[in-house]
Design an enzyme around this catalytic site. Structure first.
Site, PDB file in Angstrom:
ATOM      1  N   TYR A 196       0.811  -1.218   0.000  1.00 42.08           N
ATOM      2  CA  TYR A 196       0.000   0.000   0.000  1.00 42.08           C
ATOM      3  C   TYR A 196       0.849   1.275   0.000  1.00 42.08           C
ATOM      4  O   TYR A 196       1.955   1.260   0.536  1.00 42.08           O
ATOM      5  CB  TYR A 196      -0.927   0.016   1.213  1.00 42.08           C
ATOM      6  CG  TYR A 196      -1.976  -1.050   1.236  1.00 42.08           C
ATOM      7  CD1 TYR A 196      -2.216  -1.877   0.144  1.00 42.08           C
ATOM      8  CD2 TYR A 196      -2.749  -1.269   2.381  1.00 42.08           C
ATOM      9  CE1 TYR A 196      -3.190  -2.871   0.195  1.00 42.08           C
ATOM     10  CE2 TYR A 196      -3.717  -2.244   2.436  1.00 42.08           C
ATOM     11  CZ  TYR A 196      -3.936  -3.051   1.342  1.00 42.08           C
ATOM     12  OH  TYR A 196      -4.897  -4.038   1.400  1.00 42.08           O
ATOM     13  N   LEU A 221     -21.511   0.043  -3.987  1.00 42.26           N
ATOM     14  CA  LEU A 221     -22.729  -0.127  -3.203  1.00 42.26           C
ATOM     15  C   LEU A 221     -23.148   1.127  -2.443  1.00 42.26           C
ATOM     16  O   LEU A 221     -24.225   1.157  -1.844  1.00 42.26           O
ATOM     17  CB  LEU A 221     -22.572  -1.312  -2.251  1.00 42.26           C
ATOM     18  CG  LEU A 221     -22.615  -2.674  -2.959  1.00 42.26           C
ATOM     19  CD1 LEU A 221     -22.057  -3.780  -2.074  1.00 42.26           C
ATOM     20  CD2 LEU A 221     -24.041  -3.003  -3.400  1.00 42.26           C
ATOM     21  N   GLY A 257     -16.839   0.922  -3.500  1.00 43.91           N
ATOM     22  CA  GLY A 257     -17.687   2.110  -3.534  1.00 43.91           C
ATOM     23  C   GLY A 257     -18.948   1.967  -4.351  1.00 43.91           C
ATOM     24  O   GLY A 257     -19.837   2.822  -4.263  1.00 43.91           O
ATOM     25  N   GLY A 294     -23.772   3.663  -4.158  1.00 43.73           N
ATOM     26  CA  GLY A 294     -24.650   4.238  -5.168  1.00 43.73           C
ATOM     27  C   GLY A 294     -24.074   5.451  -5.870  1.00 43.73           C
ATOM     28  O   GLY A 294     -24.702   6.010  -6.777  1.00 43.73           O
ATOM     29  N   LYS A 295     -22.852   5.855  -5.494  1.00 45.95           N
ATOM     30  CA  LYS A 295     -22.325   7.106  -6.045  1.00 45.95           C
ATOM     31  C   LYS A 295     -21.927   7.013  -7.510  1.00 45.95           C
ATOM     32  O   LYS A 295     -21.715   8.050  -8.151  1.00 45.95           O
ATOM     33  CB  LYS A 295     -21.130   7.585  -5.216  1.00 45.95           C
ATOM     34  CG  LYS A 295     -19.903   6.692  -5.251  1.00 45.95           C
ATOM     35  CD  LYS A 295     -18.813   7.241  -4.336  1.00 45.95           C
ATOM     36  CE  LYS A 295     -17.587   6.358  -4.289  1.00 45.95           C
ATOM     37  NZ  LYS A 295     -16.573   6.898  -3.357  1.00 45.95           N
ATOM     38  N   SER A 313     -13.427  -4.758   0.886  1.00 45.95           N
ATOM     39  CA  SER A 313     -14.329  -4.181  -0.110  1.00 45.95           C
ATOM     40  C   SER A 313     -15.802  -4.484   0.191  1.00 45.95           C
ATOM     41  O   SER A 313     -16.540  -4.924  -0.688  1.00 45.95           O
ATOM     42  CB  SER A 313     -13.959  -4.687  -1.517  1.00 45.95           C
ATOM     43  OG  SER A 313     -14.364  -3.768  -2.497  1.00 45.95           O
ATOM     44  N   LEU A 333     -18.088  -2.525   0.334  1.00 40.96           N
ATOM     45  CA  LEU A 333     -18.902  -1.665  -0.541  1.00 40.96           C
ATOM     46  C   LEU A 333     -18.581  -1.891  -2.015  1.00 40.96           C
ATOM     47  O   LEU A 333     -18.968  -1.089  -2.866  1.00 40.96           O
ATOM     48  CB  LEU A 333     -18.687  -0.189  -0.186  1.00 40.96           C
ATOM     49  CG  LEU A 333     -19.163   0.241   1.195  1.00 40.96           C
ATOM     50  CD1 LEU A 333     -18.924   1.731   1.398  1.00 40.96           C
ATOM     51  CD2 LEU A 333     -20.630  -0.104   1.396  1.00 40.96           C
TER      52      LEU A 333
END
Length: 347
Positions: free
Chosen positions: A53, A243, A241, A245-246, A236, A238
């Protein structure tokens, strides 16, 4: 905040873990430290990182910087024993990490010492193999996965040598527990068998992707978790990201992960759009935030040790942590079951 044990170890972690892969690229050290302070003041005691990372994007220039940021915070905060730190050794594929080679006992020794130095600590609580040398079906590889070419004797010898080295590091006090990542049911069971036979450290956790759009863990690995007391660290939750909705209707917010890497690691395809829209509609129908519903669902799973959240803003972090206080009704769970049947594998 609830707390769970990591496998059969005595280590207890918060049900939500603070992920770190944007620190040093999308997030500055000051922003990362603000996230850490906020999360830990609200009951989070678990940080997940990796020598690889930050990943947004990956680069030789930023390699290891996330661990350095965490190390600076640990030194300044002065509460190392209150924090559970998990990190990972990278596998093959990056020329700037041990010449791109696979995980080896020698490489693990080098990687652990380097991580300890960057993290400014004497020990790592959970040390994970970021991905197996033999290959796997994660990272969108399920559609072409074929283990039939693997050499049985070489794979077994490789796993034995790796566990032997990890055992040395446990005895030396450099790591407390070991875990897998992006692995399979067979991989976990083979590692358990070797540990039982030779007295090596026993796998405590598996860090695999898990979310409403990617639920392969519900099958064989869930059974492994139950019978062998191995918890899932869900990364993860989401779906990078999605999920939240963005990204619906083609939206691509400036500074978002989608605007940086283009396809969210292969997740951003036409197949996900109707599934995400349906889950977002279900959340709104019940007065829930879509991101909180997605994370709260992960926390309902019996095999879940901790769900790893990642945020690039304090607003996102506060919202994600709020999922710990969300209880999903039976109507919501029934709706999720119905949508899973309609969209079983959209990413």
């Amino acid at each position: 905040m609830r707390y769970n044990k990591l496998g059969r170890t005595g280590i207890k972690v918060s049900s939500i873990c603070l992920g770190t892969m944007t620190w040093g690229s999308q997030n500055t050290p000051a922003e990362a430290h603000e996230q850490l302070d906020y999360a830990f003041d609200r009951g989070v005691n678990f940080i997940d990182t990796a020598e690889l990372y930050p990943t947004t994007p990956l680069s030789a220039e930023t390699y290891g910087n996330t661990e350095r940021i965490i190390g600076d915070w640990l030194a300044a905060r002065g509460r190392r024993d209150d924090v559970v730190v998990a990190t990972k050794v990278a596998g093959s594929g990056r020329a700037y990490i041990r010449n791109g080679g696979p995980v080896t006992p020698e490489g693990i020794g080098e990687a652990v010492d380097a991580s300890l130095a960057r993290l400014r600590t004497d020990y790592i609580d959970l040390y994970q193999l970021h991905w197996p040398n033999r290959g796997h079906y994660h990272f969108r590889n399920a559609w072409s996965y074929d283990p039939s070419h693997q050499n049985k004797e070489e794979v077994a010898a490789d796993l034995k040598a790796i566990l032997d080295k990890l055992g040395e590091l446990v005895k030396a006090g450099k790591i407390r527990a070991v875990g897998l990542s992006n692995d399979t049911a067979w991989g976990a069971m083979k590692m358990i068998d070797l540990a039982n036979r030779y007295g090596f450290p026993r796998v405590a956790t598996i860090q695999n992707e898990y979310n409403l759009l990617y639920r392969s863990y519900d099958l064989d690995l869930a059974e492994v978790s139950h019978h062998e007391d191995i918890g899932l660290l869900a990364y993860s939750p989401l779906a990078a990201g999605l999920l939240s909705g963005k990204y619906l209707d083609g939206a691509r917010p400036a500074g978002s992960r989608l605007s940086i890497n283009g396809d969210l690691g292969g997740r951003y395809t036409p197949h996900q759009e109707p599934a995400v829209a349906a889950y977002a509609a279900l959340a709104r129908e019940h007065g829930l935030d879509p991101a909180q519903m997605a994370i709260a669902f992960c926390l309902t799973r019996p095999f879940m040790a901790s769900a790893i959240i990642g945020a690039t803003s304090m607003e996102q972090l506060k919202n994600d942590l709020g999922a710990a206080d969300v209880t999903l009704s039976q109507d919501v769970m029934n709706g999720i079951r119905r949508l899973h049947r309609l969209y079983p594998a959209p990413i």
